[in-house]
Write a protein that holds these residues in place. Structure first.
Motif, PDB file in Angstrom:
ATOM      1  N   LEU A 374      -3.695  30.713  25.372  1.00  0.00           N
ATOM      2  CA  LEU A 374      -2.300  31.109  25.164  1.00  0.00           C
ATOM      3  C   LEU A 374      -2.290  32.548  24.693  1.00  0.00           C
ATOM      4  CD1 LEU A 374      -0.427  28.248  23.332  1.00  0.00           C
ATOM      5  CD2 LEU A 374      -0.157  29.069  25.651  1.00  0.00           C
ATOM      6  N   GLU A 376       0.318  36.306  24.655  1.00  0.00           N
ATOM      7  CA  GLU A 376       1.716  36.737  24.547  1.00  0.00           C
ATOM      8  C   GLU A 376       2.555  36.160  25.683  1.00  0.00           C
ATOM      9  OE1 GLU A 376       4.705  38.273  22.545  1.00  0.00           O
ATOM     10  OE2 GLU A 376       2.627  38.418  21.905  1.00  0.00           O
ATOM     11  N   ASN A 377       2.177  36.478  26.906  1.00  0.00           N
ATOM     12  CA  ASN A 377       3.006  36.074  28.033  1.00  0.00           C
ATOM     13  C   ASN A 377       2.238  35.301  29.085  1.00  0.00           C
ATOM     14  OD1 ASN A 377       5.501  37.062  27.266  1.00  0.00           O
ATOM     15  ND2 ASN A 377       4.901  39.140  27.820  1.00  0.00           N
ATOM     16  N   SER A 378       1.148  34.700  28.674  1.00  0.00           N
ATOM     17  CA  SER A 378       0.423  33.976  29.694  1.00  0.00           C
ATOM     18  C   SER A 378      -0.110  32.674  29.149  1.00  0.00           C
ATOM     19  CB  SER A 378      -0.718  34.820  30.250  1.00  0.00           C
ATOM     20  OG  SER A 378      -1.778  34.826  29.334  1.00  0.00           O
ATOM     21  N   CYS A 379      -0.352  31.802  30.047  1.00  0.00           N
ATOM     22  CA  CYS A 379      -0.807  30.467  29.695  1.00  0.00           C
ATOM     23  C   CYS A 379      -1.823  30.097  30.749  1.00  0.00           C
ATOM     24  CB  CYS A 379       0.387  29.532  29.734  1.00  0.00           C
ATOM     25  SG  CYS A 379      -0.033  27.793  29.730  1.00  0.00           S
ATOM     26  N   GLN A 380      -2.964  29.627  30.325  1.00  0.00           N
ATOM     27  CA  GLN A 380      -3.980  29.260  31.284  1.00  0.00           C
ATOM     28  C   GLN A 380      -4.701  28.018  30.801  1.00  0.00           C
ATOM     29  OE1 GLN A 380      -6.637  32.551  32.060  1.00  0.00           O
ATOM     30  NE2 GLN A 380      -7.814  31.336  33.511  1.00  0.00           N
ATOM     31  N   CYS A 381      -4.811  27.045  31.678  1.00  0.00           N
ATOM     32  CA  CYS A 381      -5.621  25.870  31.371  1.00  0.00           C
ATOM     33  C   CYS A 381      -6.988  26.124  31.957  1.00  0.00           C
ATOM     34  CB  CYS A 381      -5.021  24.618  31.996  1.00  0.00           C
ATOM     35  SG  CYS A 381      -3.461  24.138  31.261  1.00  0.00           S
TER      36      CYS A 381
ATOM     37  N   PRO B  59       4.028  32.056  19.557  1.00  0.00           N
ATOM     38  CA  PRO B  59       3.356  32.090  20.861  1.00  0.00           C
ATOM     39  C   PRO B  59       4.157  31.293  21.896  1.00  0.00           C
ATOM     40  CG  PRO B  59       1.908  31.196  19.111  1.00  0.00           C
ATOM     41  CD  PRO B  59       3.284  31.301  18.554  1.00  0.00           C
ATOM     42  N   LEU B  60       3.959  31.592  23.147  1.00  0.00           N
ATOM     43  CA  LEU B  60       4.517  30.871  24.302  1.00  0.00           C
ATOM     44  C   LEU B  60       6.036  30.936  24.413  1.00  0.00           C
ATOM     45  CD1 LEU B  60       3.351  29.398  26.751  1.00  0.00           C
ATOM     46  CD2 LEU B  60       3.776  27.249  25.606  1.00  0.00           C
ATOM     47  N   ARG B  62       7.896  32.827  22.784  1.00  0.00           N
ATOM     48  CA  ARG B  62       8.253  34.198  22.469  1.00  0.00           C
ATOM     49  C   ARG B  62       8.896  34.357  21.090  1.00  0.00           C
ATOM     50  NH1 ARG B  62      10.060  37.077  28.100  1.00  0.00           N
ATOM     51  NH2 ARG B  62       8.547  36.046  29.393  1.00  0.00           N
ATOM     52  N   ARG B 369       7.579  32.051  30.114  1.00  0.00           N
ATOM     53  CA  ARG B 369       7.102  32.226  31.488  1.00  0.00           C
ATOM     54  C   ARG B 369       6.377  30.985  31.978  1.00  0.00           C
ATOM     55  NH1 ARG B 369       5.746  38.114  31.509  1.00  0.00           N
ATOM     56  NH2 ARG B 369       7.757  38.995  31.003  1.00  0.00           N
ATOM     57  N   HIS B 370       5.939  30.190  31.026  1.00  0.00           N
ATOM     58  CA  HIS B 370       5.129  29.039  31.398  1.00  0.00           C
ATOM     59  C   HIS B 370       5.499  27.855  30.544  1.00  0.00           C
ATOM     60  CE1 HIS B 370       2.509  31.771  33.575  1.00  0.00           C
ATOM     61  NE2 HIS B 370       2.651  32.569  32.541  1.00  0.00           N
ATOM     62  N   CYS B 379      -4.150  19.081  31.759  1.00  0.00           N
ATOM     63  CA  CYS B 379      -3.467  20.225  31.188  1.00  0.00           C
ATOM     64  C   CYS B 379      -2.976  21.047  32.349  1.00  0.00           C
ATOM     65  CB  CYS B 379      -4.466  21.014  30.345  1.00  0.00           C
ATOM     66  SG  CYS B 379      -3.921  22.655  29.890  1.00  0.00           S
ATOM     67  N   GLN B 380      -1.731  21.406  32.309  1.00  0.00           N
ATOM     68  CA  GLN B 380      -1.206  22.204  33.411  1.00  0.00           C
ATOM     69  C   GLN B 380      -0.246  23.235  32.857  1.00  0.00           C
ATOM     70  OE1 GLN B 380       0.622  19.717  36.387  1.00  0.00           O
ATOM     71  NE2 GLN B 380       1.126  21.482  37.653  1.00  0.00           N
ATOM     72  N   CYS B 381      -0.417  24.477  33.255  1.00  0.00           N
ATOM     73  CA  CYS B 381       0.547  25.510  32.916  1.00  0.00           C
ATOM     74  C   CYS B 381       1.509  25.616  34.086  1.00  0.00           C
ATOM     75  CB  CYS B 381      -0.143  26.854  32.716  1.00  0.00           C
ATOM     76  SG  CYS B 381      -1.197  26.886  31.261  1.00  0.00           S
TER      77      CYS B 381
END
Lengths: 708, 708
Positions: A374, A376-381, B59-60, B62, B369-370, B379-381
């Motif tokens: 996680l 600022e502006n991104s999310c990644q699994c 986070p996430l 914002r 954004r996600h 887990c899925q963004c």
């Protein structure tokens, strides 16, 4: 804030919120059953209490060590004003297992002197005891001593609160609280007793997150004793400080006497050795039949309290050599979860038993399948593949069984369970290897070795060597059992359905397992490693932190995360001997290519460096001692590095004392390292205790004597 | 647990932890500045207090509405035992803005009678006041009234705690606490005063999560008054219950008199109308220059307190018609964030101003954004595209400005800011449309309309119609301004640099904007919609919850989430008239294809159904009244559905009263609906107040009279 370590004493002067999560780990008190983190009791903190083996279901991480309420907070008000701690001095007495806090509490009405002594009782495993003295208050003094349902600390950006209060009851100076897990699981009870001297009244206080006593009507000199029982209350007699303290100290004295650790030299180095050893000893619950030791101990929530290979491989030598009863308890956890390991092997299409890369109480695979990035502006699994591919764990467990038996000759354990583990793990490997006609060898494809930068590689040297050892040792023990006069072991082998044919197959595989290419004496870490490009790496052995984004790139380079080939060689050298030139060539080759991003790396290189009398030995050894004391990885906040402390004992036993176990006997070839003048320790060997005394005034001098 | 609603009265009988998060929303007390959720004060809960406009970075998501401590918990101990609430009865007095709690508290020592009265003071906006009476305790009574730093409630699987206690001070019966945001932001103070009658002692209590008073030495009849000021303390005089209660009630009386809402009929229906209106009125802070009204009110943390089109489009009619001063405050928030909207337009390559789909205090795009889908082992963004594509929000804001002006004629506001918004939003649309030579029309491609099942569509009818209205109205106002005698408005238009040429362009675009295909009278929701397949949908208008996994599939079907074309037609009908046959054809076509998964859907269909005197009108209207009172969407826990309550007022004003605003005048064509015998309300119109009285004894009968 200033941290100073001496033999059997850790002193922390000053207090800053920023450093406190780290200090909280260093000052954790545990008795192997319960643990209370060492954040300053006078200030609010989210971290609380842990109970070994108490796991609860959670999202994503599957199941994690539960955080129980904080039970050591002491909140002091002087005339309605919070008393601010100043001149804080804390001392962890490693010999007696006591935490002493001294502070001056500042208020407008004047200053108070605060002292406290705390212990996780070494004998009464459910008891945390704390005695507070307050002196010199000129205003109205109010002290609250609550049981606090804090929220869970944040680890990896997320937090889950585990409990609701299901019920509570104040009864005189007793308070009992029943906690109900929010998402299912066994409830747990906390019971506390408070004794005050110098105050006229104890008043029960309750709010959503805090239950406890408020002490009021105090004179200028106050003593408060709080006894909190976590999980079980052995009796409802009023506990007495002096006698409990006596039995606690006696238990620690016995423990240290058993280990017989004496170390002389630079305070910094000698002190650190006692510090890491103390924290390892804190993880042993003498009253428990089996031990679940998380990779970060009971000191924090790193890896959510999951159990890795650290205890089986890294801790195994220390425990088997110094405290075999505890080594057996650790193995017993693997015994208890053997059924789950069998199911895991079957589920993944293999035979025998496969231990999960990350374990919890249930013994099922607890490695999260996904990590979450996680920003600022991104999310990644992110896929986490260690659960699927880091299969050497099964051989590491078998190694721990073998090592334990080598040092103890505990046939009873072998019959009870050790042989089961060896046989079932050998069966796993026999079904996991594949015959490669091109190589005319057995291969193990698609794994992750200790070096996790290279994922899904074929024939990782460490994995293959550990599997080979596993197969060889299983064959050895089964053959012994089948031809044994002991009907017990023979019966076990027969019950497991092992035939001589199966054993011959294991030996054939072990004999023809692929051990990779060589460049001179240097062993290739996995197939294709030698063809990778060199990476740019600072040649020093300071650990490097690799940003997640760059991990992908590393897989194309010769850069490795931690000792892998060198660890495999050390293990082989320990149990059967490896030519010095081979060890040296590989040490020299891999050291400059290692980032040491795992804390499990430096201790192994240090052990080998000491053994080789390499010029880097002192530097590497010194660095190892910084692991937690210097917060070398910046994550001591999340708990104690159990594996690194176990690794430190490889540096001591394999490195300094030069302990070798080949040919069914103990041998020593001592070395020295800067900063240590003398080191003495009792090694348990087949029921006897051998006092081994190393002196480093000039050339290493080793004296051995059997203790009666 | 049983919920009963009557005009101006909501009664909740019984208590269950399972239902309490929902009940907590229904019983929330707010004055538009602060809000305290209504979970039972006698039991521990994680939810606390909210303060309008107080957002913090996370986070996430914002930036989110901060959760402040719980300030209404009352924890009662009787002889050391927690007093358990039984026979709980709660009454929300909608006329006076008071929450009354009655319970029997059960202890081994006997039962206590508990009553309390609470209010979020309507005049003293920072004040939450609470008066507790306890009677009949035969044992030792201890009451703790803390300020509790609870952890944030879990919304969408995650929780972030916002504050640390930076400092506090007890001073007699006063307690002041300063909270410091953990991740930056302005600190906030809470101050409380406690008065006890019938108890001899107030004792300060402090622990990590709770600060407050413990009341002891009580007689058998106790009264406790607690006054908590959030954010600012207007004075340090001791607050007096009676006079504060008087002024609070007087303020609510004035408010209801202004609105003039009288409703007779079935209790369930008439009561519900007062209930939803009450909660809307609770969101208005008379002392604030501008209002930020989150889509779930100040009643919970749904959508993390973000502000959507709900206030601009759904709430606009209620506020502009009944409480124009509040409508103006809502628009003022859009004025304050116009600069940010200009920056947003520029950043996305457009001209003028573009309002963000989700706003917070700063006015920047706060749509995450996600999204995160966390399940047992996965887990899925998920990309959230509404921020990028749901651009109709900008036209919705312009619509709210136009509607406000139509009803108020507030030239001052137009000069101050209204015209700026209209011009800049028109400029946005003029730069956002594209000329399609094939269609010989202006098109708007790649958007999300109100129906969020169809993502990235071209020429969504609602978006195009709202953009067209925006351009037309901007042109209209600018032309009026430029030819106006009012030098003020002319100067504003000139300052904005609008030329007659630019206005002509707007008119040209508005005149030639693509309005889609027709099937008979039915309008196509977006290009290609008619070519999609029909979906299987239960024809009733019960809302359907679509699992996230199936959303993808829905995009290929004619199934829609909520009123889209029908909303566009209602809006046009309201301001300029639409042939009844067109409205009817589209209503009949789209209703059975709508899942109503958004709470914004049913009110619009209900409004149109009532207006058309359709047989479904009563059923639809009744369903709308279940939104929160029946927890129709299962997520009332997360807060009040502001948009749905605003939509209810479309059903009342547009539907029942038949209010129309075309031709620069108010017109009415009344309808009736089952369960309502009479409905009377004061409509503000250009400075005057018109009492509109609908009687439904037989045919709808409407009586209008101007109030003096």
């Amino acid at each position: 804030m200033q941290i100073e370590v001496k033999p059997y004493r850790l002193c922390v002067k000053g207090f800053s919120r920023r450093d406190e999560p780290w200090v909280g780990t260093l000052l954790t008190l545990s008795n192997g059953r319960i643990a209370v983190r060492g954040e300053l009791e006078l200030e609010p903190f989210d971290t609380g209490t842990l109970h070994a083996g108490y796991y609860l279901d959670v999202p994503l991480w599957r199941r994690e060590l539960a955080q129980l309420p904080r039970i050591n907070g002491v909140y002091v008000l002087c005339s309605g004003e919070p008393a601010r701690p100043e001149k804080v001095e804390r001392e962890l007495d490693l010999r007696e297992g006591l935490l002493r806090v001294r502070a001056s509490l500042s208020c407008t009405a004047g200053n108070l002197r605060y002292t406290s002594t705390s212990a996780a009782h070494r004998r009464l495993k459910s008891l945390y005891m704390q005695r507070v003295e307050l002196e010199g208050c000129s205003g109205e003094l109010l002290v609250t001593l609550p049981i606090e349902l804090a929220s869970n600390p944040f680890v990896a950006g997320a937090s889950v609160r585990h409990f609701d209060i299901a019920g509570f009851k104040f009864d005189g100076a007793w308070l009992s609280v029943l906690l109900e897990p929010k998402r299912g699981g066994k409830p747990i009870a906390l019971t506390s007793f408070l004794r005050s001297t110098g105050c006229s009244e104890l008043i029960p206080v309750s709010s959503a997150g805090a239950l406890g006593f408020l002490v009021t009507g105090c004179s200028s000199r106050v003593t408060l004793e709080r006894y909190t029982f976590v999980g079980e209350t052995p009796q409802r007699e009023e506990p007495l400080w002096d006698s409990l303290l006596r039995s606690h100290k006696a238990a620690w004295r016995e423990l240290w006497e058993k280990i017989g650790l004496e170390v002389e030299g630079e305070d910094r180095i000698a002190g650190a050795i006692t510090f890491y050893t103390y924290h390892l000893l804190q993880l042993i619950d003498e009253d428990s039949d089996s031990l679940m030791i998380p990779s970060r101990g009971l000191h924090g929530f790193g890896y959510r309290g999951h159990i890795f290979w650290d205890t089986d491989l890294y801790l195994a030598l220390f425990l088997s050599a110094l405290y075999p009863e505890a080594a057996k308890k650790v193995l017993k956890f693997r015994c208890k979860t053997l059924e789950a390991a069998r199911a895991y092997a079957a589920q993944s299409g293999h035979k025998g038993a496969r231990y999960p890369w990350e374990s919890v109480d249930s013994g099922f695979e607890a490695t999260p399948r996904h990590g979450l990035l996680l920003k600022e502006n991104s999310c990644q699994c992110v896929d986490i593949l260690t659960g699927e591919k880091e299969i050497h764990i099964t051989a590491d467990v078998a190694f721990a069984v073998d090592l334990y038996y080598k040092l103890t000759g505990d046939t009873h354990f072998m019959a009870e369970c050790g042989l089961h583990i060896l046989v079932e793990s050998a069966r796993f490997w026999a079904s996991r290897v594949a015959w490669d006609p091109g190589k005319s060898a057995y291969v193990i494809r698609d794994v992750i070795g200790p070096d996790e930068y290279h994922v899904g590689v074929d024939n990782n040297y460490f994995t293959n060597v550990m599997a080979k050892l596993n197969l060889e040792r299983a064959a050895h023990y089964v053959e012994e059992a089948l031809s044994s006069k002991s009907s017990l072991l023979r019966a076990v082998a027969e019950n497991l359905g092992v035939t001589r044919q199966e054993v011959e197959k294991w030996k054939e595989i072990a004999g023809r397992i692929f051990e990779g290419r060589r460049e001179g004496l240097v062993v290739e870490q996995f197939e294709g490693y030698f063809d990778l490009e060199e990476g740019q790496l600072n040649s020093s052995y300071a650990p490097v932190r690799v940003p997640v984004e760059e991990l992908e790139k590393l897989s194309q380079l010769k850069v490795i995360k931690q000792a892998d080939v060198v660890l495999a060689l050390l293990i082989q050298d320990l149990v059967s001997g490896v030519p010095k030139e081979v060890l040296e060539a590989n040490y020299r080759y891999y050291l400059p290519r290692t980032t040491h991003e795992s804390s499990l790396s430096l201790p192994i290189y240090a052990a080998v460096a000491i053994s080789l009398k390499d010029e880097n030995a002192g530097g590497l050894f010194s660095k190892v001692l910084d692991t937690d004391l210097g917060n070398l990885y910046g994550n001591t906040d999340d708990g104690f590095h159990v594996g690194a402390a176990g690794g430190l004992w490889y540096a001591i036993l394999y490195g300094l004392l030069g302990l070798r176990l080949s040919h069914e006997e103990l041998r020593f070839k001592p070395s020295c390292v800067d900063g240590i003048r003398r080191l003495s320790v009792n090694i348990s060997y087949r029921g006897a205790r051998l006092k081994v005394d190393l002196r480093c005034d000039g050339e290493p001098l080793l004296h051995k004597s059997f203790l009666t």
